[in-house]
Design a protein around this motif. Structure first.
Motif, PDB file in Angstrom:
ATOM      1  N   VAL A 164       2.255   9.392  -6.038  1.00 51.53           N
ATOM      2  CA  VAL A 164       2.766  10.682  -6.375  1.00 51.53           C
ATOM      3  C   VAL A 164       3.669  10.719  -7.027  1.00 51.53           C
ATOM      4  N   ILE A 165       4.619   9.920  -7.165  1.00 49.90           N
ATOM      5  CA  ILE A 165       5.642   9.909  -8.040  1.00 49.90           C
ATOM      6  C   ILE A 165       5.133  10.193  -9.793  1.00 49.90           C
ATOM      7  N   PHE A 166       4.306   9.117 -10.129  1.00 51.46           N
ATOM      8  CA  PHE A 166       3.189   9.276 -11.421  1.00 51.46           C
ATOM      9  C   PHE A 166       2.961  10.450 -11.858  1.00 51.46           C
ATOM     10  N   GLN A 167       2.270  11.203 -10.835  1.00 53.08           N
ATOM     11  CA  GLN A 167       0.951  12.931 -11.410  1.00 53.08           C
ATOM     12  C   GLN A 167       2.572  13.965 -11.033  1.00 53.08           C
ATOM     13  N   LEU A 221      11.454   6.219  -6.543  1.00 47.63           N
ATOM     14  CA  LEU A 221      12.023   7.561  -7.905  1.00 47.63           C
ATOM     15  C   LEU A 221      12.477   6.572  -8.927  1.00 47.63           C
ATOM     16  N   LYS A 222      13.285   5.917  -8.713  1.00 42.47           N
ATOM     17  CA  LYS A 222      14.043   5.590  -9.734  1.00 42.47           C
ATOM     18  C   LYS A 222      13.339   3.832 -10.376  1.00 42.47           C
ATOM     19  N   LEU A 223      12.847   3.224  -9.091  1.00 40.93           N
ATOM     20  CA  LEU A 223      11.500   2.870  -9.583  1.00 40.93           C
ATOM     21  C   LEU A 223      10.751   2.703 -10.398  1.00 40.93           C
ATOM     22  N   SER A 224      10.501   4.237 -10.396  1.00 41.83           N
ATOM     23  CA  SER A 224       9.107   4.587 -10.659  1.00 41.83           C
ATOM     24  C   SER A 224       9.107   4.941 -11.863  1.00 41.83           C
ATOM     25  N   VAL A 225      10.435   5.488 -12.389  1.00 37.63           N
ATOM     26  CA  VAL A 225      10.458   5.808 -13.476  1.00 37.63           C
ATOM     27  C   VAL A 225      10.581   4.673 -14.189  1.00 37.63           C
ATOM     28  N   GLU A 226      11.335   3.380 -13.885  1.00 34.68           N
ATOM     29  CA  GLU A 226      11.307   2.248 -14.740  1.00 34.68           C
ATOM     30  C   GLU A 226      10.146   1.502 -15.170  1.00 34.68           C
ATOM     31  N   ASP A 227       8.741   1.981 -14.021  1.00 42.87           N
ATOM     32  CA  ASP A 227       7.582   1.522 -14.507  1.00 42.87           C
ATOM     33  C   ASP A 227       6.864   1.849 -15.488  1.00 42.87           C
ATOM     34  N   TYR A 228       7.069   3.426 -14.912  1.00 44.63           N
ATOM     35  CA  TYR A 228       6.466   5.271 -15.877  1.00 44.63           C
ATOM     36  C   TYR A 228       6.956   4.281 -17.464  1.00 44.63           C
ATOM     37  N   ASN A 229       8.125   4.017 -17.576  1.00 42.32           N
ATOM     38  CA  ASN A 229       8.687   3.958 -18.986  1.00 42.32           C
ATOM     39  C   ASN A 229       8.103   2.614 -19.595  1.00 42.32           C
ATOM     40  N   ALA A 230       7.421   1.492 -18.546  1.00 45.57           N
ATOM     41  CA  ALA A 230       7.274   0.689 -19.337  1.00 45.57           C
ATOM     42  C   ALA A 230       5.732   0.222 -19.558  1.00 45.57           C
ATOM     43  N   SER A 231       5.200   1.078 -19.274  1.00 41.44           N
ATOM     44  CA  SER A 231       3.134   1.312 -19.031  1.00 41.44           C
ATOM     45  C   SER A 231       3.175   2.175 -20.466  1.00 41.44           C
ATOM     46  N   ASP A 232       3.763   2.512 -21.604  1.00 44.01           N
ATOM     47  CA  ASP A 232       3.446   3.231 -22.722  1.00 44.01           C
ATOM     48  C   ASP A 232       2.871   4.780 -22.904  1.00 44.01           C
ATOM     49  N   ASP A 237       1.327  -1.014   0.269  1.00 38.40           N
ATOM     50  CA  ASP A 237      -0.587  -0.380   0.001  1.00 38.40           C
ATOM     51  C   ASP A 237       1.194   1.035  -0.292  1.00 38.40           C
ATOM     52  N   LEU A 238       1.438   1.313   0.212  1.00 38.79           N
ATOM     53  CA  LEU A 238       2.833   2.276   0.703  1.00 38.79           C
ATOM     54  C   LEU A 238       3.274   2.734  -0.800  1.00 38.79           C
ATOM     55  N   VAL A 239       3.966   1.793  -1.234  1.00 45.24           N
ATOM     56  CA  VAL A 239       5.097   1.500  -2.410  1.00 45.24           C
ATOM     57  C   VAL A 239       3.725   2.032  -3.718  1.00 45.24           C
ATOM     58  N   HIS A 240       2.332   1.642  -3.291  1.00 46.92           N
ATOM     59  CA  HIS A 240       1.789   2.322  -4.524  1.00 46.92           C
ATOM     60  C   HIS A 240       1.354   3.542  -4.125  1.00 46.92           C
ATOM     61  N   HIS A 241       0.912   3.772  -2.962  1.00 48.61           N
ATOM     62  CA  HIS A 241       0.635   5.402  -3.006  1.00 48.61           C
ATOM     63  C   HIS A 241       1.719   6.170  -3.618  1.00 48.61           C
ATOM     64  N   GLN A 287       5.764  10.138 -23.171  1.00 45.17           N
ATOM     65  CA  GLN A 287       6.773  10.587 -23.235  1.00 45.17           C
ATOM     66  C   GLN A 287       7.333   9.971 -21.932  1.00 45.17           C
ATOM     67  N   LEU A 288       8.827   9.816 -22.246  1.00 44.51           N
ATOM     68  CA  LEU A 288       9.658   8.985 -21.263  1.00 44.51           C
ATOM     69  C   LEU A 288      10.325   9.531 -20.045  1.00 44.51           C
ATOM     70  N   VAL A 289      10.955   9.591 -19.434  1.00 45.38           N
ATOM     71  CA  VAL A 289      10.868   9.901 -17.959  1.00 45.38           C
ATOM     72  C   VAL A 289      12.536   9.389 -17.969  1.00 45.38           C
ATOM     73  N   SER A 290      13.138  10.625 -17.417  1.00 42.94           N
ATOM     74  CA  SER A 290      15.168   9.481 -17.453  1.00 42.94           C
ATOM     75  C   SER A 290      15.174  10.321 -16.011  1.00 42.94           C
ATOM     76  N   LEU A 291      15.622   9.252 -15.355  1.00 42.82           N
ATOM     77  CA  LEU A 291      16.011   9.594 -14.119  1.00 42.82           C
ATOM     78  C   LEU A 291      17.909  10.299 -13.912  1.00 42.82           C
ATOM     79  N   ALA A 292      18.740  10.278 -15.146  1.00 47.79           N
ATOM     80  CA  ALA A 292      19.162  11.320 -15.357  1.00 47.79           C
ATOM     81  C   ALA A 292      19.027  13.039 -15.435  1.00 47.79           C
TER      82      ALA A 292
END
Length: 228
Positions: free
Chosen positions: A20-23, A50-61, A12-16, A64-69
């Motif tokens: 927020v990060i996806f938003q 943030l790292k996990l969110s970038v990976e998941d967001y970019n994998a969800s088609d 639940d915490l990770v999803h929350h 606009q891709l997000v770059s941690l760099a």
């Protein structure tokens, strides 16, 4: 690890937090985002999420891709910062592939103005603050800075997390953390106001005073014991 009082379970915490990060990804481009990073345990949970969110967001088609760099970590280096924290911060930013900008010897307000001047593209800053932190009880996931401060959106993805959930996430996910935590520091400030937590103190077989690692703290309400 002791039982915590956090809401629901870790999923639940990770999803929350990811929500927020996806938003934030939908509101800002990568190079408009920064992270206020102090090398502490909460900052590390935030950076890993943030790292996990970038990976998941970019994998969800996404369109606009997000770059941690392209996201910059801002570290406020005080005159009496722990060397261990500063070195850990440098190393972990390299490990995660995130840019590091060090602001030296300034107050928080001055530091934000320096960030505004040197990085005018930055519009929003991720913060590793929790509701259980001092002055954190009434914060919301998205909050602008006060009118007399440099203008940034503050993004707070880990508000509902508590001390135990932070450490459980770190240990379960092999998230790196500063060595001071293994020496009994449960909350790290600066050298002149931080000592190991007395609740973690014990006497070893030779009669020497030792300290258990921070993740052994049972009374999580005493997290800031050792801070003055």
């Amino acid at each position: 690890l002791p039982e915590g009082n956090y809401i629901g379970n870790m999923d639940d915490l990770v999803h929350h937090s990811k929500h927020v990060i996806f938003q934030s990804f939908e509101k800002y481009r990568s190079n408009q985002l920064g992270i206020s990073f102090n090398g502490g345990k909460d900052s590390m949970v935030l950076l890993h999420l943030l790292k996990l969110s970038v990976e998941d967001y970019n994998a969800s088609d996404q369109p606009q891709l997000v770059s941690l760099a392209e996201i910059t970590a801002f570290y406020l280096l005080a005159e009496n910062s722990f060397d261990e924290v500063t070195e850990f911060t440098k190393q972990v930013c390299v490990k995660y592939g995130i840019n590091l900008f060090i602001v030296s010897g300034q107050s928080m307000k001055q530091s934000l103005q320096t960030i505004k001047d040197k990085h005018p593209n930055i519009k929003a800053l991720y913060m590793g603050v929790r509701n259980s932190d001092p002055h954190g009880a009434y914060l919301e996931p998205f909050l602008t800075t006060d009118s007399d401060w440099p203008d940034f959106m503050r993004i707070n993805p880990i508000l509902p997390w508590d001390y135990t959930s932070v450490w459980r996430f770190i240990k379960d996910n092999d998230v790196p953390y500063c060595s001071l935590y293994d020496r009994g520091y449960s909350s790290i400030g600066e050298i002149d106001n931080t000592l190991p937590n007395p609740n973690l103190e014990y006497i070893d077989e030779s009669g020497q005073v030792k300290y258990k690692p921070a993740y052994h703290l049972v009374n999580v309400e005493s997290e800031r014991n050792g801070r003055s």
